[in-house]
Design an enzyme around this catalytic site. Sequence first.
Site, PDB file in Angstrom:
ATOM      1  N   GLY A   1       0.787  -1.222   0.000  1.00 15.84           N
ATOM      2  CA  GLY A   1       0.000   0.000   0.000  1.00 15.84           C
ATOM      3  C   GLY A   1       0.820   1.275   0.000  1.00 15.84           C
ATOM      4  O   GLY A   1       0.264   2.371   0.030  1.00 15.84           O
TER       5      GLY A   1
ATOM      6  N   ARG B   1       6.225 -15.425  -5.354  1.00 12.54           N
ATOM      7  CA  ARG B   1       6.763 -16.166  -4.204  1.00 12.54           C
ATOM      8  C   ARG B   1       5.682 -17.111  -3.668  1.00 12.54           C
ATOM      9  O   ARG B   1       4.522 -17.012  -4.062  1.00 12.54           O
ATOM     10  CB  ARG B   1       7.122 -15.190  -3.071  1.00 12.54           C
ATOM     11  CG  ARG B   1       5.896 -14.395  -2.598  1.00 12.54           C
ATOM     12  CD  ARG B   1       6.117 -13.588  -1.355  1.00 12.54           C
ATOM     13  NE  ARG B   1       4.877 -13.031  -0.844  1.00 12.54           N
ATOM     14  CZ  ARG B   1       4.277 -11.941  -1.292  1.00 12.54           C
ATOM     15  NH1 ARG B   1       4.814 -11.252  -2.293  1.00 12.54           N
ATOM     16  NH2 ARG B   1       3.140 -11.522  -0.767  1.00 12.54           N
TER      17      ARG B   1
ATOM     18  N   GLU C   1      -5.302   4.392 -11.808  1.00  9.53           N
ATOM     19  CA  GLU C   1      -6.414   3.463 -12.027  1.00  9.53           C
ATOM     20  C   GLU C   1      -7.703   4.051 -11.495  1.00  9.53           C
ATOM     21  O   GLU C   1      -7.693   4.830 -10.541  1.00  9.53           O
ATOM     22  CB  GLU C   1      -6.168   2.125 -11.281  1.00  9.53           C
ATOM     23  CG  GLU C   1      -5.233   1.196 -12.004  1.00  9.53           C
ATOM     24  CD  GLU C   1      -5.084  -0.161 -11.328  1.00  9.53           C
ATOM     25  OE1 GLU C   1      -5.588  -0.360 -10.202  1.00  9.53           O
ATOM     26  OE2 GLU C   1      -4.439  -1.022 -11.943  1.00  9.53           O
TER      27      GLU C   1
ATOM     28  N   ASN D   1       2.340 -11.953  -7.532  1.00 12.61           N
ATOM     29  CA  ASN D   1       3.399 -12.156  -6.539  1.00 12.61           C
ATOM     30  C   ASN D   1       4.213 -13.385  -6.912  1.00 12.61           C
ATOM     31  O   ASN D   1       3.658 -14.472  -7.074  1.00 12.61           O
ATOM     32  CB  ASN D   1       2.796 -12.338  -5.152  1.00 12.61           C
ATOM     33  CG  ASN D   1       2.013 -11.114  -4.719  1.00 12.61           C
ATOM     34  OD1 ASN D   1       2.428  -9.987  -4.962  1.00 12.61           O
ATOM     35  ND2 ASN D   1       0.865 -11.313  -4.121  1.00 12.61           N
TER      36      ASN D   1
HETATM   37  C1  MV4 Z   1      -6.923  -0.949  -5.579  1.00 16.07           C
HETATM   38  C2  MV4 Z   1      -8.053  -0.658  -4.782  1.00 16.07           C
HETATM   39  C3  MV4 Z   1      -9.123  -0.084  -5.409  1.00 16.07           C
HETATM   40  N1  MV4 Z   1      -9.092   0.212  -6.716  1.00 16.07           N
HETATM   41  N2  MV4 Z   1      -6.937  -0.657  -6.877  1.00 16.07           N
HETATM   42  C4  MV4 Z   1      -4.022  -2.130  -2.013  1.00 16.07           C
HETATM   43  C5  MV4 Z   1      -2.638  -2.676  -2.078  1.00 16.07           C
HETATM   44  C6  MV4 Z   1      -2.416  -3.169  -3.451  1.00 16.07           C
HETATM   45  N3  MV4 Z   1      -2.121  -4.567  -3.415  1.00 16.07           N
HETATM   46  C7  MV4 Z   1      -3.668  -2.880  -4.205  1.00 16.07           C
HETATM   47  N4  MV4 Z   1      -4.579  -2.250  -3.307  1.00 16.07           N
HETATM   48  C8  MV4 Z   1      -5.758  -1.757  -3.733  1.00 16.07           C
HETATM   49  N5  MV4 Z   1      -5.833  -1.497  -5.061  1.00 16.07           N
HETATM   50  C9  MV4 Z   1      -7.999  -0.072  -7.426  1.00 16.07           C
HETATM   51  N6  MV4 Z   1      -7.981   0.242  -8.728  1.00 16.07           N
HETATM   52  C10 MV4 Z   1      -8.004  -0.968  -3.426  1.00 16.07           C
HETATM   53  C11 MV4 Z   1      -6.846  -1.486  -2.900  1.00 16.07           C
HETATM   54  C12 MV4 Z   1      -6.903  -1.716  -1.487  1.00 16.07           C
HETATM   55  C13 MV4 Z   1      -6.870  -2.988  -0.972  1.00 16.07           C
HETATM   56  C14 MV4 Z   1      -6.742  -4.089  -1.790  1.00 16.07           C
HETATM   57  C15 MV4 Z   1      -6.713  -5.332  -1.281  1.00 16.07           C
HETATM   58  C16 MV4 Z   1      -6.824  -5.507   0.082  1.00 16.07           C
HETATM   59  C17 MV4 Z   1      -6.937  -4.438   0.921  1.00 16.07           C
HETATM   60  C18 MV4 Z   1      -6.958  -3.167   0.408  1.00 16.07           C
HETATM   61  C19 MV4 Z   1      -7.093  -2.101   1.269  1.00 16.07           C
HETATM   62  C20 MV4 Z   1      -7.110  -0.854   0.754  1.00 16.07           C
HETATM   63  C21 MV4 Z   1      -7.010  -0.653  -0.625  1.00 16.07           C
END
Ligand code: MV4
Length: 448
Positions: free
Chosen positions: A165, A292, A200, A290
């Site tokens: 994040g 891994r 995005e 990922n």
């Molecule tokens: C996002 C999203 C909403 N819209 N992408 C968080 C870390 C990274 N792995 C991708 N993440 C997110 N991408 C778009 N276009 C919301 C998150 C996100 C999130 C994703 C998965 C699990 C927890 C999260 C917590 C906050 C935001």
Amino acid sequence: MFSRILIANRGEIALRILRACKDMGIETVACYSEADRDLLHLRYADETICIGPAASSDSYLNIPALIAAAEITDVEAIHPGYGFLSENEHFAEVCQSCNIKFIGPSPKAIAQCGDKVAAKQLAKLSGVPTVPGSDGPIEDEQQAVQIARQIGFPVLVKAAAGGGGRGMRVAHNEPSLVTGFHAARAEAEKAFKNGTVYLEKYIEKPRHVEIQIVGDQHGNVVHFGERDCSLQRRHQKLLEESPCPVLDPETRAKMGEAAIRLAKAANYYSAGTVEFLLDKDKNFYFIEINSRIQVEHPVTEMVTGVDLIREMIQIANGERLSVRQEDVQLRGHAMEFRINAEDPERGFKPSPGKIHTFVAPAGPGVRWDSHVYQGYTVPPHYDSMVGKLIIHRPNRKLVIETARRALQELTLQGITTTVGLFLRILDHSDFAAGDIDTGFIDRYFTPR
Ligand code: MV4
């Protein structure tokens, strides 16, 4: 088969890898930092070797020390586990050049997965759905604003080298996008020495659903279904389950096929995870891959009956996948609870220290993956996870029942843990209904 493997990790995953090696008749070398002399797997290893001081940068991240340990102990392969050097293309390359097999994907595949802009472009080329946004890096704030006008607010600025994040900013309007663009770029530059960002459409309240894949070096790739990892706090997963409570067989098959297409396009071998966001209308969008083995791999092992660590070792040795896609059957339901030495009442503050009383949970449907024992002191230098409780039962309702019982059995006195938090989550009606998203923990379980 390899006769001897170095385990370049610590804690529960080091023990998990050691167990797979023992089952396979492979000798193990355990390496440890000065703060980790009491790790459980050291007692079971054929040989142990100290690789440096407590700080990770001087030990578990110290490539010259690890290669020296591998040479001294004469191993043929290194398993990196998760975290530390597991997704470091340079380490994978150094292993290769020293004639030591890296138990993971090729350096090139690691690099491609590590660059999220490149991974997303490959996904698009492979016909995998992606989130609408910039098709590549964003160069300046004018470009960011122009794309946001096309796709509509809210939008999310993301770091190409991102993880956990960091380097991410949500924007609901043009002024906040301009601020967020610069903030994300500065944060990414500082954290990853790479300020590349992309844009995005922001998907609200998504579920985080990821597909486990495994490929071999002969071009075969199989998927092992999905894990729902929506229960997170500040990008730290707390609980994972398989199958996802809301995924229908058709969507699962589509996501699995998409993950395989992407893996094949990347010439991917070894274990990997393709992450998707699932929106309220069950649309899925690729977000990252990922390269891994992941912490939560046991839930997939329980529902598929496949030993993923064993597959990784066999594949690194050049063998073929042990199963074909049609052999993979999902049986029952599994959940993993990450037991951390943290205090949920105090902002999840780490709570290291001595475990003076310990009783492990057991019984039907219970798996306890942990390196702790009575008298063990959790050191303050590393991740706070002390164990993973994995429950496998015929259906989700029975998993919840057994989980409640096992969490009550688990005794870890001397440290504060996340056990009590999980008991409260299990009693929440939305959780029982499978109605969870990435905001669940902050809504209901963050004090004040
Ligand atoms: C996002 C999203 C909403 N819209 N992408 C968080 C870390 C990274 N792995 C991708 N993440 C997110 N991408 C778009 N276009 C919301 C998150 C996100 C999130 C994703 C998965 C699990 C927890 C999260 C917590 C906050 C935001």
